[in-house]
Enzyme design. Structure first.
Site, PDB file in Angstrom:
ATOM      1  N   GLU A   1      -8.127  13.289  -1.228  1.00 46.96           N
ATOM      2  CA  GLU A   1      -8.789  12.012  -0.940  1.00 46.96           C
ATOM      3  C   GLU A   1      -8.063  11.270   0.178  1.00 46.96           C
ATOM      4  O   GLU A   1      -8.691  10.710   1.090  1.00 46.96           O
ATOM      5  CB  GLU A   1      -8.817  11.153  -2.202  1.00 46.96           C
ATOM      6  CG  GLU A   1      -9.394   9.758  -2.002  1.00 46.96           C
ATOM      7  CD  GLU A   1      -8.863   8.758  -3.007  1.00 46.96           C
ATOM      8  OE1 GLU A   1      -8.930   7.547  -2.707  1.00 46.96           O
ATOM      9  OE2 GLU A   1      -8.368   9.177  -4.066  1.00 46.96           O
TER      10      GLU A   1
ATOM     11  N   GLU B   1     -14.575  11.780  -0.259  1.00 44.26           N
ATOM     12  CA  GLU B   1     -13.473  11.889   0.706  1.00 44.26           C
ATOM     13  C   GLU B   1     -12.661  13.152   0.465  1.00 44.26           C
ATOM     14  O   GLU B   1     -12.228  13.817   1.428  1.00 44.26           O
ATOM     15  CB  GLU B   1     -12.591  10.656   0.608  1.00 44.26           C
ATOM     16  CG  GLU B   1     -13.285   9.389   1.104  1.00 44.26           C
ATOM     17  CD  GLU B   1     -12.414   8.156   1.019  1.00 44.26           C
ATOM     18  OE1 GLU B   1     -12.716   7.182   1.716  1.00 44.26           O
ATOM     19  OE2 GLU B   1     -11.425   8.162   0.249  1.00 44.26           O
TER      20      GLU B   1
ATOM     21  N   ASP C   1      -9.992  10.559   3.791  1.00 47.82           N
ATOM     22  CA  ASP C   1     -10.207   9.216   4.325  1.00 47.82           C
ATOM     23  C   ASP C   1      -9.899   9.180   5.818  1.00 47.82           C
ATOM     24  O   ASP C   1     -10.629   8.559   6.606  1.00 47.82           O
ATOM     25  CB  ASP C   1      -9.330   8.226   3.561  1.00 47.82           C
ATOM     26  CG  ASP C   1      -9.443   6.811   4.097  1.00 47.82           C
ATOM     27  OD1 ASP C   1     -10.517   6.214   3.963  1.00 47.82           O
ATOM     28  OD2 ASP C   1      -8.457   6.303   4.656  1.00 47.82           O
TER      29      ASP C   1
ATOM     30  N   ASP D   1     -14.195   8.626  -4.064  1.00 49.99           N
ATOM     31  CA  ASP D   1     -12.976   9.431  -3.930  1.00 49.99           C
ATOM     32  C   ASP D   1     -13.316  10.912  -3.796  1.00 49.99           C
ATOM     33  O   ASP D   1     -12.705  11.635  -2.999  1.00 49.99           O
ATOM     34  CB  ASP D   1     -12.073   9.230  -5.146  1.00 49.99           C
ATOM     35  CG  ASP D   1     -11.589   7.792  -5.291  1.00 49.99           C
ATOM     36  OD1 ASP D   1     -11.670   7.032  -4.303  1.00 49.99           O
ATOM     37  OD2 ASP D   1     -11.134   7.439  -6.388  1.00 49.99           O
TER      38      ASP D   1
END
Length: 238
Positions: free
Chosen positions: A49, A125, A53, A122
């Site tokens: 995650e 990502e 991002d 989450d």
């Protein structure tokens, strides 16, 4: 009785239909779809995650610069912020039906508590990162463009920022600043609920709750702005 969660090649096939990417490393895919609350899981998607991002931000920034070659940074930034926002990622996760492929605590995936919604953001990502690690930046870019490009022309509104707007409102009349204090933290580690108060000199404090300290601070700031008439009810994020 809920359908059994697919694994292995069956999972890879269904995810490929939604992402356009076929995983070579099935363990990497499993990790991307494993929340930290999953019982007895050897690994989870927290590290992916974190990486995802950054990959998402890079691809979206590059996409917007190409879409709007003459736009200034101040014009592009609101679109960028809206596109990489957790709510957008969660919406895409819902569209992809990622919930039925996740390994996570049943209380989280049931949607019984509103705070659990971020687990899909989450996962999205983490999935971006897994595609990047497994297939490189071009594969990750293709996946991101598949879902984010159609949204990019609509993402024109500046994301709601209650903490920033509260600070600006206070600055107009004084040199003070809001102070946020954690009043309580409840619930299990994988699904906490924070309660935070915002305190401003000359005003009664207001409280807000959320699944993270930041979310609780934003809720408190929004409640403060609503009480003081700076915001209307329509402005408060849902």
């Amino acid at each position: 009785m809920p359908l059994k969660r697919p694994t292995g090649e069956a999972l890879a096939k269904e995810i490929a239909a939604r992402t356009g990417y076929v995983f070579k490393d099935l363990r990497l895919l499993e990790t991307a779809l494993t929340h930290s609350s999953a019982v007895k899981a050897a690994s989870n998607n927290e590290r992916l995650e974190f990486l995802g991002d950054r990959v998402l931000g890079l691809v979206v920034a590059d996409m917007l610069l190409k879409q709007f070659p003459d736009a200034r940074e101040g014009e592009i930034a609101p679109r960028f912020n809206a596109l990489v926002d957790a709510r957008t990622c969660s919406m895409i996760g819902t569209e992809m039906e990622l919930g039925k492929y996740m390994r996570a605590d049943s209380a989280l995936t049931s949607g019984a508590r509103r705070a659990g919604g971020n687990y899909l953001a989450d996962a999205v990502e983490a999935l971006i990162a897994a595609i990047y690690v497994d297939g490189g930046i071009d594969s990750a870019r293709a996946f991101v463009l598949r879902y984010w490009e159609p949204l990019s022309l609509r993402a024109v509104d500046k994301p709601v920022n209650p903490k920033g707007e509260l600070q600006e409102w206070i600055a107009k009349s004084s040199d003070g600043r809001p102070v946020y204090v954690i009043e309580s933290r409840e619930g299990p580690d994988h699904q906490p609920v924070f309660t935070v108060s915002v305190q401003v000199n000359g005003y009664s404090p207001m409280t807000g709750s959320g699944s993270s300290r930041r979310a609780a601070e934003e809720a408190a700031a929004a409640a403060f702005l609503l009480r003081e008439g700076v915001w209307t009810a329509e402005k408060v994020p849902v």
